[in-house]
Design an enzyme around this catalytic site. Sequence first.
Site, PDB file in Angstrom:
ATOM      1  CD  GLU A   1      -2.706   1.278  -0.308  1.00  0.00           C
ATOM      2  OE1 GLU A   1      -2.096   1.813  -1.265  1.00  0.00           O
ATOM      3  OE2 GLU A   1      -3.844   0.808  -0.416  1.00  0.00           O
TER       4      GLU A   1
ATOM      5  CG  ASP B   1      -6.707   2.487  -4.485  1.00  0.00           C
ATOM      6  OD1 ASP B   1      -6.603   1.557  -5.339  1.00  0.00           O
ATOM      7  OD2 ASP B   1      -6.033   3.536  -4.548  1.00  0.00           O
TER       8      ASP B   1
HETATM    9  O1  AHR Z   1       0.343   0.350  -3.368  1.00  0.00           O
HETATM   10  C1  AHR Z   1      -0.026   0.481  -4.706  1.00  0.00           C
HETATM   11  C2  AHR Z   1      -1.457   0.891  -4.852  1.00  0.00           C
HETATM   12  O2  AHR Z   1      -1.622   2.193  -4.413  1.00  0.00           O
HETATM   13  C3  AHR Z   1      -2.465   0.124  -4.059  1.00  0.00           C
HETATM   14  O3  AHR Z   1      -2.807  -1.130  -4.580  1.00  0.00           O
HETATM   15  C4  AHR Z   1      -3.638   1.035  -4.119  1.00  0.00           C
HETATM   16  O4  AHR Z   1      -4.529   0.861  -3.042  1.00  0.00           O
HETATM   17  C5  AHR Z   1      -3.010   2.432  -4.124  1.00  0.00           C
HETATM   18  O5  AHR Z   1      -3.536   3.193  -5.160  1.00  0.00           O
END
Ligand code: AHR
Length: 479
Positions: free
Chosen positions: A204, A278
């Site tokens: 994340e 997300d």
């Molecule tokens: O960490 C990379 C990405 O960043 C994740 O999958 C996403 O939740 C955010 O946009």
Amino acid sequence: AGPCDIYASGGTPCVAAHSSTRALFSAYTGPLYSVTRGSDGTTTNINALSAGGVANAAAQDSFCARTTCVITEIFDQSGKGNHLTQAPPGGFNGPASGGFDNLAAATGAPVTLNGQKAYGVFISPGTGYRNDATNGIATGDAAEGFYAVLDGTHFNNGCCFDYGNAETSAHDTGAGHMEAIYFGTETTWGIGTGNGPWIMADLENGLFSGSNAKLNSGDPTITDRFLTAVVKGEANNWEIRGGNAQSGALTTFWSGVRPSGYNPMHKEGALILGIGGDNSNSAQGTFYEGVVTSGFPSDATENSVQANIVAAKYATTSMVSGPAVAVGSTVSLRATTACCTTRYIAHTGATVNTQIITSSNSTAIKQSASWTVVAGLGNSACVSFESRDTPGSYIRHINFVLMVNADDGTKQMHEDATFCPQAGLNGQGNTIQAWGYPTRAFRHFSNVGYIASNGGPDTFDATALYNDDVSFVVGAAFA
Ligand code: AHR
Ligand code: AHR
């Protein structure tokens, strides 16, 4: 023994086990996945042929005959109930109704295991699966492990083709709130050596190839047609491992401390496939099988799992069906809908349309409705259609509209120009499935060419006349 029997003997049992191709416990006899068909909206479960065996692809083929099918649910074989279903909207909306992501085509990723046909989960951009209310998946800084068998030739640079642990809210809640396998060429965050694709970890707010934010030179480009990807994490320690799923052993690409800002972790325990935490949904890739464990598996346990995967003998199989659309032939493509049986796929400049063509038309008009079949620019198991009047230009899709464009040499052009002809859905000729979007196929709609799905957000996705509009008789070229 299956992979999850091996993890259990190692003291790190599977708490989720997903596969559309085979049972991952030697005793598992339940459903692997379900498919829903377009003709009547009904759903059926696809089971393994025997305990611990390969999926019953013939049951899918018969249920889905003469219609479209999507994979509705990928069942958790672990007994924990951690099934994967159509991902809901989160930080980003998906393209389907209500902001959900799309479901995968049931036939996008045919393979064989020990000679028996099965189907993987082909994730196009916009497609994703999720479970936000899991049972027994690691939270906080607890230890866990993952492996997944993926197609090393199907990837892109979008965020994020992931399999693993993510936010229960489908929103980005900050660094350390995810721990998942990532595969592809997204370079915003981490990278490995070469041009990619790489196995990385999505933790994340970043994909990581090691504890450095950018390059970790131990993480190689890996493009095996079938690859095994491993990520595992425990308190301030984590690893990336990988190898060829058809032969050989796993190699450790990273082993060490957490990146700065990621110790301790804040895992939330939701599960995702094909998307970011997300619900970022611009990535693509193919998933065949994978698990989530409780506890940090030993390398020895994973090495045994790799041997089990190799013994499953994943192999490619034909990507096409129906009448042969032979590379090297020059063809016409005649519509079969009652309105339009004298119309052929043609182009006017970049626009692909259907036109009524007869022997008395000019050579120029005849050539505009004639195509040379070449090996698929993006996948040689399928085909591309080169314009007879504009050599070097090919039928491709862009925003799901068919166009005739010059080959600009890009991966995007090549993939958008690759089509896998199948038996015609209305029983005539071929349905020309889009390789990169196998829920979609050549369709004429108001005499214009699209790649359409059977029901979807665009007017050209209308279900009425779908089977007829996507069935074309491939015949000799006019000129
Ligand atoms: O960490 C990379 C990405 O960043 C994740 O999958 C996403 O939740 C955010 O946009
Ligand atoms: O046609 C669908 C997609 O639209 C194509 O893959 C891409 O070129 C465009 O974004």
